[in-house]
Design an enzyme around this catalytic site. Structure first.
Site, PDB file in Angstrom:
ATOM      1  N   CYS A  54       0.836  -1.212   0.000  1.00  0.00           N
ATOM      2  CA  CYS A  54       0.000   0.000   0.000  1.00  0.00           C
ATOM      3  C   CYS A  54       0.862   1.249   0.000  1.00  0.00           C
ATOM      4  O   CYS A  54       0.548   2.238  -0.667  1.00  0.00           O
ATOM      5  CB  CYS A  54      -0.909   0.030   1.229  1.00  0.00           C
ATOM      6  SG  CYS A  54      -2.021  -1.364   1.334  1.00  0.00           S
ATOM      7  N   ARG A 131      -7.908  -4.012  -3.034  1.00  0.00           N
ATOM      8  CA  ARG A 131      -7.399  -2.876  -3.827  1.00  0.00           C
ATOM      9  C   ARG A 131      -8.393  -2.607  -4.960  1.00  0.00           C
ATOM     10  O   ARG A 131      -8.290  -3.202  -6.039  1.00  0.00           O
ATOM     11  CB  ARG A 131      -6.020  -3.205  -4.399  1.00  0.00           C
ATOM     12  CG  ARG A 131      -4.995  -3.493  -3.336  1.00  0.00           C
ATOM     13  CD  ARG A 131      -3.618  -3.778  -3.888  1.00  0.00           C
ATOM     14  NE  ARG A 131      -2.839  -4.451  -2.861  1.00  0.00           N
ATOM     15  CZ  ARG A 131      -2.258  -3.850  -1.832  1.00  0.00           C
ATOM     16  NH1 ARG A 131      -2.355  -2.534  -1.710  1.00  0.00           N
ATOM     17  NH2 ARG A 131      -1.592  -4.529  -0.927  1.00  0.00           N
TER      18      ARG A 131
HETATM   19  C1  BEZ Z   1       0.576  -4.608   1.833  1.00  0.00           C
HETATM   20  O1  BEZ Z   1       1.770  -4.825   1.857  1.00  0.00           O
HETATM   21  O2  BEZ Z   1       0.119  -3.521   1.502  1.00  0.00           O
HETATM   22  C2  BEZ Z   1      -0.361  -5.729   2.167  1.00  0.00           C
HETATM   23  C3  BEZ Z   1       0.009  -7.021   1.833  1.00  0.00           C
HETATM   24  C4  BEZ Z   1      -0.848  -8.064   2.147  1.00  0.00           C
HETATM   25  C5  BEZ Z   1      -2.065  -7.802   2.772  1.00  0.00           C
HETATM   26  C6  BEZ Z   1      -2.435  -6.506   3.077  1.00  0.00           C
HETATM   27  C7  BEZ Z   1      -1.589  -5.457   2.752  1.00  0.00           C
END
Ligand code: BEZ
Length: 220
Positions: A54, A131
């Site tokens: 993110c 997302r």
């Molecule tokens: C992230 O790194 O943004 C992420 C990865 C897996 C699940 C939720 C967020």
């Protein structure tokens, strides 16, 4: 006795639907979808603040925010986190990556907006948004939606390219081929009748492959 909060039913808007209205707390105070009438809106959700994938997406949205603004588009982020968490994460991003986050990020702890936009997918997580990206036109209709799982970061350049294609279609009625980028030839929508197909084959101003596939230079 505890009082149960009534929740928005989960709803998955579709292309062409009116974008569901909302009023929500954000990192820039209360915002409403109505505030952005007359602009394109790029509404995007992320699973959680202070997570690595993110963060990479956010940095790129922040870097390209002036370009989106130049295209008449407002970026709006969203996650099921608090305003304080958003403020802390934004401050951290600005410090670590030397970029300003100029767009609001909705703090959707109630999940009201996430539910209206079908951003929570139980197969991924019960309480976090996937997302999702919604491209909303100036009349506040959904023009495109993208859904990515939590494990795969989005390419902000592709979201920008999609917005450019939608704006070209809105302004000129033209479609865009695979991998199109601005300035490249566009696709003329196919003929709807046999007569139109015959007429199409007589056109000298188009790059014709056949009656159903014709390209025209990008409008100025
Ligand atoms: C992230 O790194 O943004 C992420 C990865 C897996 C699940 C939720 C967020």
């Amino acid at each position: 006795m505890s009082e149960e909060r009534t929740q928005e039913p989960v709803h998955l808007p579709r292309i062409g639907d009116p974008a569901p209205g909302f009023e929500a707390p954000s990192s820039q105070g209360t915002i409403r979808l109505d505030d952005f009438k007359g602009k394109w809106v790029v509404l995007f959700s992320h699973p959680s603040d202070f997570t690595p994938v993110c963060t990479t997406e956010f940095v790129e949205f922040a870097r390209r925010a002036p370009e989106f603004q130049g295209m008449g588009a407002q970026l709006v982020g969203l996650s099921v986190d608090s305003v304080y968490s958003h403020i802390a994460w934004i401050r951290n991003i600005e410090e670590k990556f030397e970029v300003e986050v100029t767009f609001p990020v909705i703090a959707d702890l109630s999940t009201d907006v996430s539910r209206k936009y079908g951003m929570i997918h139980a197969g991924e997580a019960d309480t976090a948004t996937v997302r999702a990206v919604f491209l909303i036109d100036p009349e506040q209709r959904i023009r495109a939606l993208l859904y990515y799982p939590m494990s795969a970061g989005r390419a902000v350049s592709e979201i920008q390219r999609l917005l450019q294609a939608l704006q070209l279609n809105a302004a000129h009625g033209l479609a865009t081929p695979q991998g199109w980028t601005p300035g490249e030839a566009c696709i003329v929508p196919p003929p709807a009748t046999q007569a139109e197909a015959s007429d199409r084959l007589k056109r000298q101003d188009l790059e014709l492959t056949d009656w159903y596939l014709a390209r025209t230079p990008a409008p100025e």
